[in-house]
Scaffold this active site. Structure first.
Site, PDB file in Angstrom:
ATOM      1  N   LEU A  82       0.827  -1.279  -0.057  1.00  0.00           N
ATOM      2  CA  LEU A  82       0.049  -0.002   0.010  1.00  0.00           C
ATOM      3  C   LEU A  82       0.844   1.122  -0.109  1.00  0.00           C
ATOM      4  O   LEU A  82       1.779   1.235   0.566  1.00  0.00           O
ATOM      5  CB  LEU A  82      -1.040   0.063   1.107  1.00  0.00           C
ATOM      6  N   ASP A  83       0.415   2.144  -0.681  1.00  0.00           N
ATOM      7  CA  ASP A  83       1.417   3.537  -0.643  1.00  0.00           C
ATOM      8  C   ASP A  83       1.470   4.018   0.607  1.00  0.00           C
ATOM      9  O   ASP A  83       0.573   3.752   1.641  1.00  0.00           O
ATOM     10  CB  ASP A  83       0.691   4.510  -1.570  1.00  0.00           C
ATOM     11  N   ARG A  84       2.484   4.857   0.770  1.00  0.00           N
ATOM     12  CA  ARG A  84       2.694   5.521   2.276  1.00  0.00           C
ATOM     13  C   ARG A  84       1.496   6.207   2.717  1.00  0.00           C
ATOM     14  O   ARG A  84       1.123   5.885   4.022  1.00  0.00           O
ATOM     15  CB  ARG A  84       3.671   6.414   2.280  1.00  0.00           C
TER      16      ARG A  84
END
Length: 320
Positions: A146-148
């Site tokens: 998952l993106d930051r």
């Protein structure tokens, strides 16, 4: 001497058959998708002559066709050099095969330039101490990302067999993934489908785009949960049918519905009360790698998105 990432892998030979979704692409991309590797890691395996295509020598740039057989002999494992860190985790499910957590926004998944520590991997190593090696030294146990700035459900594998089983489900798109997204704009349609290839932006290599010369097929379905006309915003349920980098953010932006708070793909760089892209991985469903029993995990909306909903609803006129 510092170990390369490749040296983290188990020494068991892996065999794969190229499917329809990999056919026509490069060998390194096909191996990356089939084995759950980064493309750079797949190239290292090929360059080290650890990969054979149809029982012959091969190059990463070779094109593969459906039915081709890829055999890979990963390097022997070495101990990880990562430092376990006592970072709190919201555990949704844990057993001897895997761990699933509710990742908070702002937590980087694995070490990278600019983020050598304080990542989810560091936290998992402290919590589990027995993650799979297929992700490499810097990504032990990590099956997907998952993106930051994205919050929500993530799963990590504790051993290589579980890692391969989960990675195969992601490759075949049999994983159930449901996201809550809060976007700028109020669509008249109740649902929509985006079918546009996603690849590197032709001028900005740090961004992804649908206007690309080397994109991979990508499909995203969305439906309206709630509209907030006074806030010029909408709450969407999003179901990605493929798993390209930044796919949801790029697809929604390309249809004129950019995520609120998204500084890269959004139309405005800031949104009051939101300091990250308003995207939450709400549901992750998969077949358990041990017995194939169906698992469905849910992560509740975090406080910042709940606050946004409450604020947006207050701006709407009362019904009746």
């Amino acid at each position: 001497a510092r170990a390369s990432k490749s040296e983290r892998y188990a020494s068991t030979v892996l065999d794969f058959v190229v499917g329809e979704s990999e056919a026509g692409g490069r060998l390194d991309l096909a191996l990356s998708a089939l084995a759950g590797l980064s493309r750079a890691e797949a190239r290292r395996w090929i360059d080290a002559a650890r990969v054979r295509l149809n029982d012959g020598a091969c190059r990463g740039s070779q094109r593969v066709v459906e039915g081709d057989r890829i055999a890979a002999d990963p390097p022997k494992p070495v101990s990880s050099e990562l430092v376990p860190e006592d970072i709190p985790l919201a555990v949704l499910l844990e057993d001897e095969d895997l761990i699933a957590i509710d990742k908070p926004a702002g937590l980087v998944v694995h070490p990278a330039p600019g983020h050598p520590q304080g990542t989810l991997v560091n936290a998992l190593l402290h919590h589990c101490r027995d993650l799979s090696g297929i992700g490499g030294v810097l990504r032990p146990g990590i099956v997907h990302r998952l993106d930051r700035g994205t919050s929500g459900v993530m799963v990590a594998a504790k051993h290589d067999r579980a890692h391969r089983a989960l990675a195969e489900q992601f490759r075949l798109h049999t994983i159930e993934r449901v996201y809550w997204a809060f976007v700028r704009g109020v669509p008249s349609a109740d649902r929509g489908h985006v079918d546009r290839a996603v690849g590197r932006h032709p001028r900005d290599r740090k961004r992804m785009s649908t206007r690309t010369h080397s994109g991979r097929e990508a499909r995203t379905d969305w439906s309206v949960v709630e509209r907030f006309p006074r806030a010029d915003a909408t709450w969407l349920e999003v179901r990605p049918q493929t798993g390209r980098t930044h796919q949801i953010r790029v697809h929604l932006s390309s249809t004129g519905l950019p995520l609120l708070g998204d500084p890269v793909y959004g139309r405005k760089r800031t949104v009051a009360s939101l300091d990250r892209p308003a995207l939450h991985a709400a549901v992750l469903g998969f077949a358990h790698p041990r017995d194939e029993a169906r698992v469905r995990l849910e992560a509740p909306l975090p406080p910042d998105l709940l606050d946004f909903i409450e604020s947006a609803r207050r701006r709407e006129p009362a019904n009746g």
